[in-house]
Structures are given as structure tokens and as C-alpha cells.
Write a protein that holds these residues in place. Structure first.
Motif, PDB file in Angstrom:
ATOM      1  N   PHE A  67      15.668 -12.305 -24.699  1.00  0.00           N
ATOM      2  CA  PHE A  67      15.669 -12.782 -23.506  1.00  0.00           C
ATOM      3  C   PHE A  67      16.241 -11.601 -22.051  1.00  0.00           C
ATOM      4  O   PHE A  67      14.957 -11.598 -21.319  1.00  0.00           O
ATOM      5  N   LEU A  68      17.450 -11.134 -22.682  1.00  0.00           N
ATOM      6  CA  LEU A  68      17.904 -10.694 -21.193  1.00  0.00           C
ATOM      7  C   LEU A  68      17.306  -8.683 -21.424  1.00  0.00           C
ATOM      8  O   LEU A  68      16.826  -8.496 -19.977  1.00  0.00           O
ATOM      9  N   VAL A  69      17.027  -8.583 -22.283  1.00  0.00           N
ATOM     10  CA  VAL A  69      16.148  -7.516 -22.810  1.00  0.00           C
ATOM     11  C   VAL A  69      15.701  -7.232 -22.063  1.00  0.00           C
ATOM     12  O   VAL A  69      14.830  -5.926 -20.985  1.00  0.00           O
ATOM     13  N   CYS A  70      14.335  -8.168 -22.169  1.00  0.00           N
ATOM     14  CA  CYS A  70      13.234  -8.065 -21.494  1.00  0.00           C
ATOM     15  C   CYS A  70      12.517  -8.259 -20.202  1.00  0.00           C
ATOM     16  O   CYS A  70      12.055  -7.613 -19.907  1.00  0.00           O
ATOM     17  N   PHE A  71      13.523  -9.305 -20.045  1.00  0.00           N
ATOM     18  CA  PHE A  71      13.364  -9.835 -18.325  1.00  0.00           C
ATOM     19  C   PHE A  71      14.207  -8.735 -18.052  1.00  0.00           C
ATOM     20  O   PHE A  71      13.607  -8.752 -16.941  1.00  0.00           O
ATOM     21  N   TYR A  72      15.017  -8.319 -17.713  1.00  0.00           N
ATOM     22  CA  TYR A  72      15.450  -6.516 -17.016  1.00  0.00           C
ATOM     23  C   TYR A  72      14.895  -5.797 -17.494  1.00  0.00           C
ATOM     24  O   TYR A  72      14.558  -5.167 -15.985  1.00  0.00           O
ATOM     25  N   THR A  73      13.700  -5.479 -18.303  1.00  0.00           N
ATOM     26  CA  THR A  73      13.119  -4.464 -18.489  1.00  0.00           C
ATOM     27  C   THR A  73      12.113  -4.705 -17.704  1.00  0.00           C
ATOM     28  O   THR A  73      11.454  -3.807 -16.738  1.00  0.00           O
ATOM     29  N   ARG A  74      10.985  -5.475 -17.772  1.00  0.00           N
ATOM     30  CA  ARG A  74       9.814  -6.063 -16.642  1.00  0.00           C
ATOM     31  C   ARG A  74      10.554  -6.003 -15.870  1.00  0.00           C
ATOM     32  O   ARG A  74       9.672  -5.174 -14.525  1.00  0.00           O
ATOM     33  N   LEU A  75      11.504  -6.377 -15.299  1.00  0.00           N
ATOM     34  CA  LEU A  75      12.023  -6.260 -13.449  1.00  0.00           C
ATOM     35  C   LEU A  75      11.958  -4.877 -13.204  1.00  0.00           C
ATOM     36  O   LEU A  75      11.806  -4.555 -11.894  1.00  0.00           O
ATOM     37  N   PHE A  76      13.230  -4.285 -13.712  1.00  0.00           N
ATOM     38  CA  PHE A  76      13.159  -2.651 -13.307  1.00  0.00           C
ATOM     39  C   PHE A  76      11.589  -1.731 -13.896  1.00  0.00           C
ATOM     40  O   PHE A  76      11.813  -1.192 -12.812  1.00  0.00           O
ATOM     41  N   ILE A  77      10.531  -2.227 -13.917  1.00  0.00           N
ATOM     42  CA  ILE A  77       9.736  -1.338 -14.366  1.00  0.00           C
ATOM     43  C   ILE A  77       8.522  -2.018 -13.116  1.00  0.00           C
ATOM     44  O   ILE A  77       8.568  -1.389 -12.607  1.00  0.00           O
ATOM     45  N   ALA A  78       8.881  -3.227 -12.771  1.00  0.00           N
ATOM     46  CA  ALA A  78       7.891  -3.713 -12.031  1.00  0.00           C
ATOM     47  C   ALA A  78       9.121  -3.609 -10.287  1.00  0.00           C
ATOM     48  O   ALA A  78       7.440  -2.775  -9.361  1.00  0.00           O
ATOM     49  N   LYS A  79       9.910  -2.908 -10.524  1.00  0.00           N
ATOM     50  CA  LYS A  79      10.633  -2.738  -8.965  1.00  0.00           C
ATOM     51  C   LYS A  79       9.889  -1.388  -9.066  1.00  0.00           C
ATOM     52  O   LYS A  79      10.064  -0.805  -8.448  1.00  0.00           O
ATOM     53  N   ARG A  80      10.028  -0.605 -10.386  1.00  0.00           N
ATOM     54  CA  ARG A  80       9.293   1.078 -10.764  1.00  0.00           C
ATOM     55  C   ARG A  80       8.317   1.035  -9.857  1.00  0.00           C
ATOM     56  O   ARG A  80       7.642   2.035  -8.556  1.00  0.00           O
ATOM     57  N   ARG A  81       7.234   0.374 -10.413  1.00  0.00           N
ATOM     58  CA  ARG A  81       5.753   0.527 -10.024  1.00  0.00           C
ATOM     59  C   ARG A  81       5.624   0.181  -8.084  1.00  0.00           C
ATOM     60  O   ARG A  81       5.360   0.983  -7.762  1.00  0.00           O
ATOM     61  N   LEU A  82       6.211  -0.946  -8.030  1.00  0.00           N
ATOM     62  CA  LEU A  82       6.413  -1.142  -6.427  1.00  0.00           C
ATOM     63  C   LEU A  82       6.872  -0.149  -5.577  1.00  0.00           C
ATOM     64  O   LEU A  82       6.275   0.381  -4.717  1.00  0.00           O
ATOM     65  N   ARG A  83       7.932   0.752  -5.913  1.00  0.00           N
ATOM     66  CA  ARG A  83       8.859   1.705  -5.285  1.00  0.00           C
ATOM     67  C   ARG A  83       7.655   3.055  -5.580  1.00  0.00           C
ATOM     68  O   ARG A  83       7.459   3.722  -4.338  1.00  0.00           O
ATOM     69  N   ASN A  84       7.152   3.135  -6.846  1.00  0.00           N
ATOM     70  CA  ASN A  84       5.698   4.363  -6.812  1.00  0.00           C
ATOM     71  C   ASN A  84       4.474   3.759  -6.025  1.00  0.00           C
ATOM     72  O   ASN A  84       3.512   4.997  -5.434  1.00  0.00           O
ATOM     73  N   GLU A  85       4.303   2.709  -5.550  1.00  0.00           N
ATOM     74  CA  GLU A  85       2.695   2.540  -4.622  1.00  0.00           C
ATOM     75  C   GLU A  85       3.807   2.888  -2.955  1.00  0.00           C
ATOM     76  O   GLU A  85       2.075   2.796  -2.005  1.00  0.00           O
ATOM     77  N   GLU A  86       4.712   2.846  -3.294  1.00  0.00           N
ATOM     78  CA  GLU A  86       4.715   2.891  -1.329  1.00  0.00           C
ATOM     79  C   GLU A  86       5.055   4.515  -0.911  1.00  0.00           C
ATOM     80  O   GLU A  86       4.604   5.144  -1.015  1.00  0.00           O
TER      81      GLU A  86
END
Length: 163
Positions: free
Chosen positions: A144-163
Motif C-alpha cells: 500500500f505505501l509503495v503503491c500510494f506514494y509511487t502513484r502520488l509521485f507520478i501524478a505530481k510529476r505529470r502535473l508539473r510537466n503539464e504546467e
């Protein structure tokens, strides 16, 4: 559905990370050290509570096991409690998307844990099965911890790349 009221405050996340780090360090030290190198009284509840004069057979009335391994118990408690504090504390910017990521990660962790359980039931027998089950207890929280924080990292990176 408002589930953020079930989450812990954000400040306990740091405490949880420290508990996980201490648990990992203790498990590494305890696993690397040769038998008898660490103080034996660490592993004996009777010595810890000053009951060493009582015979070891006086445990049937209370379920108290005087030969229990205190270090392994402490490591397990630190890892589980730290994992719960880290995994189920609010993020600073908790929103519905993070709640959705948390939910999906928990479902994935339960799927992985169930698959590991079925595999270990089919492939492992004897006393090795108990060791596998001991590690399987921690697998849900770790995945759970690995999956959640990996998904959160990917989502934040994707949001940063869109800006």
C-alpha cells in the motif's frame, strides 16, 4: 463520501517515518548480529519485568509467554504502527484525487496480498509456512505505501510537466 475524517493528522507522518526507520535499523542490526552478540535480556520478558525468579512454566494462567522474543515484537510493532501513521495520515493538500489514489492503492495492496497468500498456501509447507505468513502480515501495508506514494509521485510529476 467524506473519508478524510477517518485519516490521522498530517503531523503524525513524521513520527511514522521515524518509527519505520528505527524498525528497519533494529531488524538489520538484529539480523546481522551473531547469536548471543546482543544482550540476551533484550529477548526475555522475565528479565525485562524483573520476573526472572519465576519459573518459565508459570505462563499458563495468563497467556504470558516468558520466552517471547522482545526484539522481534518491538520491530513488528514499530513497522506496523509506523506504516499506519504514514499510510493513513492526511496529506497537506488532501483532495478527492488523493483520496481516490489512496483507495486504489489499498485495493491493489489487497489484491497483491491475496495473490501472495494463495501462492504461499499452494507452494510452501511445514515450518517455512509460518515464516512466509509472518512476512505476509506486513505485505499489505508495505505494498500500500509503495503503491500510494509511487502513484502520488507520478501524478505530481505529470502535473508539473503539464504546467
Amino acid at each position: 463520501m467524506k473519508t478524510t475524517k477517518l485519516l490521522l493528522p498530517n503531523g503524525v507522518k513524521k513520527v511514522g517515518w521515524w518509527m519505520i526507520a528505527i524498525g528497519i535499523v533494529l531488524s538489520l542490526v538484529y539480523g546481522i548480529a551473531p547469536d548471543g552478540a546482543l544482550c540476551e535480556s533484550w529477548n526475555d520478558f522475565r528479565v525485562l519485568f524483573g520476573l526472572e525468579r519465576l519459573p518459565a512454566t508459570m505462563n499458563s494462567f495468563s497467556g504470558f509467554c516468558p520466552e517471547s522474543n522482545l526484539v522481534n515484537t518491538l520491530i513488528g510493532v514499530l513497522l506496523v504502527a509506523g506504516g499506519v501513521l504514514v499510510g493513513f495520515s492526511r496529506m497537506k493538500d488532501e483532495d478527492e484525487y488523493i483520496g481516490h489514489l489512496r483507495y486504489e492503492s489499498l485495493v491493489v495492496a489487497l489484491y497483491v496480498n491475496s495473490a501472495l497468500l494463495v501462492l504461499s498456501l499452494v507452494l510452501v509447507w511445514g515450518l517455512d509456512f509460518l515464516s512466509v505468513m509472518m512476512y505476509n502480515m506486513f505485505s499489505t501495508l508495505i505494498v500500500f505505501l509503495v503503491c500510494f506514494y509511487t502513484r502520488l509521485f507520478i501524478a505530481k510529476r505529470r502535473l508539473r510537466n503539464e504546467e
